[in-house]
Scaffold this motif. Sequence first.
Motif, short mmCIF file in Angstrom:
data_model
loop_
_atom_site.label_atom_id
_atom_site.label_comp_id
_atom_site.label_asym_id
_atom_site.label_seq_id
_atom_site.Cartn_x
_atom_site.Cartn_y
_atom_site.Cartn_z
N ASP A 210 0.98 -3.38 6.11
CA ASP A 210 0.41 -4.72 5.92
C ASP A 210 1.10 -5.80 6.76
N GLY A 211 2.12 -5.43 7.53
CA GLY A 211 2.81 -6.39 8.36
C GLY A 211 3.81 -7.24 7.62
N GLU A 212 3.93 -7.04 6.31
CA GLU A 212 4.84 -7.84 5.48
C GLU A 212 5.83 -6.98 4.72
N GLY A 213 6.04 -5.76 5.20
CA GLY A 213 7.07 -4.92 4.60
C GLY A 213 6.57 -3.78 3.76
N PHE A 214 5.25 -3.65 3.59
CA PHE A 214 4.73 -2.59 2.73
C PHE A 214 3.79 -1.67 3.50
N CYS A 215 3.93 -0.36 3.24
CA CYS A 215 3.09 0.64 3.88
C CYS A 215 2.60 1.64 2.83
N SER A 216 1.38 2.06 2.97
CA SER A 216 0.83 3.08 2.07
C SER A 216 0.17 4.18 2.89
N LYS A 226 -8.72 19.81 5.26
CA LYS A 226 -8.84 19.78 6.72
C LYS A 226 -7.64 20.43 7.39
N PHE A 227 -6.44 20.16 6.86
CA PHE A 227 -5.22 20.71 7.46
C PHE A 227 -4.72 21.96 6.75
N ASN A 228 -5.51 22.43 5.77
CA ASN A 228 -5.18 23.65 5.02
C ASN A 228 -3.79 23.55 4.40
N LEU A 229 -3.58 22.45 3.69
CA LEU A 229 -2.27 22.16 3.11
C LEU A 229 -2.29 22.23 1.59
N LYS A 230 -1.16 22.61 1.03
CA LYS A 230 -0.93 22.47 -0.40
C LYS A 230 -0.28 21.10 -0.64
N PRO A 231 -0.47 20.50 -1.82
CA PRO A 231 0.12 19.18 -2.08
C PRO A 231 1.61 19.11 -1.84
N ASN A 232 2.34 20.17 -2.22
CA ASN A 232 3.80 20.13 -2.02
C ASN A 232 4.17 20.16 -0.55
N GLU A 233 3.33 20.77 0.29
CA GLU A 233 3.59 20.76 1.73
C GLU A 233 3.36 19.38 2.31
N ALA A 234 2.32 18.70 1.84
CA ALA A 234 2.05 17.34 2.32
C ALA A 234 3.20 16.40 1.97
N SER A 235 3.77 16.59 0.78
CA SER A 235 4.81 15.67 0.31
C SER A 235 6.08 15.74 1.14
N ASP A 243 10.76 4.67 9.68
CA ASP A 243 11.37 3.93 10.79
C ASP A 243 10.55 2.73 11.25
N ILE A 244 9.49 2.38 10.54
CA ILE A 244 8.71 1.20 10.91
C ILE A 244 9.59 -0.05 10.82
N LYS A 245 9.63 -0.83 11.87
CA LYS A 245 10.43 -2.05 11.88
C LYS A 245 9.92 -3.03 10.82
N GLY A 246 10.82 -3.55 10.00
CA GLY A 246 10.46 -4.51 8.97
C GLY A 246 10.00 -3.89 7.67
N LEU A 247 9.94 -2.55 7.60
CA LEU A 247 9.47 -1.87 6.39
C LEU A 247 10.47 -2.06 5.25
N LYS A 248 9.96 -2.41 4.08
CA LYS A 248 10.80 -2.61 2.89
C LYS A 248 10.49 -1.61 1.78
N ALA A 249 9.23 -1.20 1.68
CA ALA A 249 8.86 -0.21 0.67
C ALA A 249 7.58 0.48 1.11
N TRP A 250 7.44 1.74 0.69
CA TRP A 250 6.22 2.47 1.02
C TRP A 250 5.90 3.48 -0.08
N VAL A 251 4.64 3.86 -0.15
CA VAL A 251 4.20 4.84 -1.13
C VAL A 251 3.34 5.89 -0.43
N PHE A 252 3.64 7.13 -0.73
CA PHE A 252 2.95 8.28 -0.14
C PHE A 252 2.20 8.97 -1.27
N ALA A 253 0.87 8.88 -1.26
CA ALA A 253 0.05 9.35 -2.38
C ALA A 253 -0.74 10.58 -1.98
N VAL A 254 -0.68 11.62 -2.81
CA VAL A 254 -1.40 12.86 -2.55
C VAL A 254 -2.27 13.19 -3.75
#
Length: 308
Positions: A210-216, A226-235, A243-254
């Motif tokens: 979002d340009g303000e420190g948050f990424c999802s 599509k990538f023939n992945l199990k959820p634990n492999e994606a995680s 390493d995004i400059k300015g990143l303060k918090a992010w969430v990775f949802a599967v």
Amino acid sequence: MEEILNKIKQYETIIIHRHVRPDPDAYGSQLGLKYILQDTFPEKNIYAVGQSEPTLEFIGDLDEISDDTYNGALVIVCDTANSPRIDDERFNKGSELIKIDHHPPVDSYGDINFVNTNASSTSEIIFDLNHSWNLNDSNVSERASRVLYLGIVGDTGRFLFDNTTPHTMEVAAQLMTQEFERNRLLNQLSEREPELLHFQGYILQNFNYDGEGFCSIKITKDILEKFNLKPNEASLFVNTVADIKGLKAWVFAVDEGKEIRCRIRSKGITINHIAAKYNGGGHPNASGASVYSWEEFDALTADIKSEI
């Protein structure tokens, strides 16, 4: 510490559990404790149980035991903050239960609870317990040193995370005095199958910053297919955007089908209270949560943005 040792001495059978979706510290602390106790009490029956994680099987083997084995046994659970996350529901079939952990103590489910939130990892705690017990002159065998070292490396992000303390480095240094193939093991810890790197490319092209420190990052079921992945492999790729400059918090949802598993990470911002609001918990800067719709996921991301 002394009370835990006394309980261990009382029992002939000891069964060690850890959390579901195991990471290196879950494996390291569980197997490290098993090896230390086997080295010290060869006459006892010591088991480490749980569902195997294919990407971490090189760390060590787990045991398959019958329900009857729990009769009159001592059960020890490593690296698990709350009882619903304990792998193998038979953990409550033993005579007594001990919890050893470094997560914030949200659930004191054991008859004895040993929690040190200042430790980098539960593997570090296992090393300290052994040192305090002064078993075998506190020497840790090669096999125990190997798994404890990997557990510490995993939970500290190779000693880059804020939870790395001078004591953590001292413990790692002592474990390194044992001869095991560190470079090979560290390479195995980070190795990925070639097809997984195509998925990493997808993340790098489709993250939402979002340009303000948050990424999802949202990984839907069709992307897994599509990538023939199990959820634990994606995680495994939760830190791809770290390493995004300015990143303060992010969430990775599967999207795992029954739930959308959200892994939340931050840099200096406390987020575990938000995870607790959404059926989860964990460390101040690394937590997990579960939501049951993408609308609820939007509410979760809004709360994280508010914290930023």
